[in-house]
Design a protein around this motif. Structure first.
Motif, short mmCIF file in Angstrom:
data_model
loop_
_atom_site.label_atom_id
_atom_site.label_comp_id
_atom_site.label_asym_id
_atom_site.label_seq_id
_atom_site.Cartn_x
_atom_site.Cartn_y
_atom_site.Cartn_z
N LEU A 23 0.83 -1.21 0.00
CA LEU A 23 0.00 0.00 0.00
C LEU A 23 0.87 1.26 0.00
O LEU A 23 0.46 2.30 -0.52
N GLY A 24 2.03 1.17 0.63
CA GLY A 24 2.97 2.29 0.62
C GLY A 24 2.80 3.28 1.74
O GLY A 24 3.72 4.03 2.05
N ASP A 25 1.63 3.32 2.34
CA ASP A 25 1.41 4.28 3.43
C ASP A 25 0.76 3.57 4.62
O ASP A 25 -0.07 4.14 5.32
N SER A 26 1.16 2.32 4.84
CA SER A 26 0.55 1.50 5.89
C SER A 26 1.43 1.45 7.13
O SER A 26 2.64 1.72 7.08
N GLY A 27 0.83 1.07 8.25
CA GLY A 27 1.55 0.96 9.50
C GLY A 27 2.38 -0.30 9.60
O GLY A 27 2.41 -1.14 8.70
N GLY A 28 3.04 -0.44 10.73
CA GLY A 28 3.96 -1.55 10.94
C GLY A 28 3.29 -2.86 11.26
O GLY A 28 3.97 -3.90 11.32
N GLU A 29 1.98 -2.84 11.47
CA GLU A 29 1.22 -4.06 11.69
C GLU A 29 -0.14 -3.91 11.02
O GLU A 29 -0.65 -2.80 10.88
N ILE A 30 -0.72 -5.05 10.63
CA ILE A 30 -2.07 -5.02 10.07
C ILE A 30 -3.06 -4.98 11.24
O ILE A 30 -3.11 -5.92 12.04
N ILE A 31 -3.81 -3.90 11.31
CA ILE A 31 -4.86 -3.75 12.33
C ILE A 31 -6.09 -3.26 11.61
O ILE A 31 -6.08 -2.18 11.00
#
Length: 342
Positions: A80-88
């Motif tokens: 996605l390129g602008d996602s956080g360090g974990e999937i939440i």
């Protein structure tokens, strides 16, 4: 007792845990499994590294969509390129009727029941190895062992066939129970974790070949809230093959042992060929997720009661979080179990 363990568990290190609107560090840390492993090593148990059993045992319980999601989600999230360090997940469908989404954000919401199961770089690997650990333990019983302890991490009993939740991704106890069905017409799963084993219940809710019994803190006031109530008895062919024994918050050794008596009355009547115990040590009075008040000595008494029933038994590790007593609680349980088997 043979103990099965997979060191790859430590590569799953979740950070995010939402508690009453506050972001906190996750309680499900690699150190908890390390403390449990140190405990069994102190007791001199034989520790085996889990063999790899491939995708078959996982696919016997979990849906293809869900397994594909777990395997590929991290790469898609990163892309996605602008996602956080974990999937939440930040959006959920409220489930059926709803359409299965294509976008990774939508699929995260579809396959994740809550925010307590963030997915990181190595979550899939660790979850697969936890499942391997449970299957290895089940295989030992199929080969004639009377008991084995699968030191699984991450835990599994909140995972449904197509949904993660509560620190859990693959349902290790359910996968083991299904594996044991190769040789046993009937299998019983007894869950003694602090929390109701809602994923295990959901997986077997319409089946009669696996009896599910859970002793846990009353979900009227405690996670998982929506499941685990006494009136939930199964559906269709599975009606009367699910038993929930919720305990008032703060219950200690005696109420737990009384509930265990009721559990085994049902299990004996079912006459399974083998017993899977979803072993949570978070019912401990000092556990960070405090809900019950079982003592260290109480775990020994619980284990004695289980062992005296005489079923071939696979212990599958579920909860139990970092306290100075965590390893002592496991030692107490295993000592009680083995003492009653002699």
């Amino acid at each position: 007792m043979k103990v099965i363990h997979a060191p790859e568990h430590s590569r799953h290190d979740p950070q995010f845990f939402l508690v009453r609107g506050m972001a906190k560090p996750s309680a499900e840390k690699p150190e908890r499994a390390q403390a449990l492993l140190a405990a069994v090593e102190r007791q001199g148990h034989q520790v085996l590294t889990a063999e790899a059993f491939g995708p078959g045992p996982r696919a016997a319980i979990h849906t293809p969509e869900y397994l594909q999601f777990l395997e590929t989600a991290w790469q898609e999230w990163q892309a996605l390129g602008d996602s956080g360090g974990e999937i939440i997940a930040n959006v959920h469908p409220g489930r059926r009727p709803a359409s299965y989404p294509q976008h990774i954000v939508g699929r995260a919401g579809w396959h994740m029941a809550d925010t307590a199961c963030p997915i990181g770089t190595h979550t899939w690997e660790a979850a697969c190895r936890a499942a391997d650990t449970a299957v290895h333990g089940a295989s030992l019983l199929l080969d004639g062992a009377d008991e084995a302890y699968a030191l699984c991490r991450p835990p599994g009993h909140h995972a449904y066939a197509d949904m993660a939740g509560g620190f859990c991704f693959l349902n290790n106890a359910a996968i083991a129970a299904q594996h044991l069905r190769q040789a046993h017409e009937r299998v019983a799963v007894l869950d003694v974790d602090l929390h109701h084993g809602n994923g295990t219940q959901g997986i077997f809710y319409r089946r009669r070949d696996v009896l599910t019994v859970s002793i846990h803190a009353d979900p009227a006031q405690f996670y998982p809230f929506f499941w685990g109530h006494a009136q939930e008895r199964g559906e269709g062919e599975g009606e009367s093959f699910n038993l929930n024994l919720p305990l008032p918050i703060g219950s200690g050794d005696e109420p737990f042992l009384q509930a265990l008596d009721r559990a085994f009355a049902a299990i004996r009547a079912y006459a399974p060929g083998v017993l899977v115990v979803a072993l949570g040590l978070d019912a401990f009075a000092g556990d960070p997720l405090a809900g019950l008040a079982v003592t260290t000595e109480g775990f020994s008494r619980i284990a004695e009661a289980i062992a005296r029933e005489g079923f071939p038994t696979l212990l599958v590790q579920e909860g139990g979080y970092l306290t100075p007593e965590l390893g002592e609680n496991l030692e107490s349980f295993l000592q009680g179990f083995e003492g009653a088997r002699k």
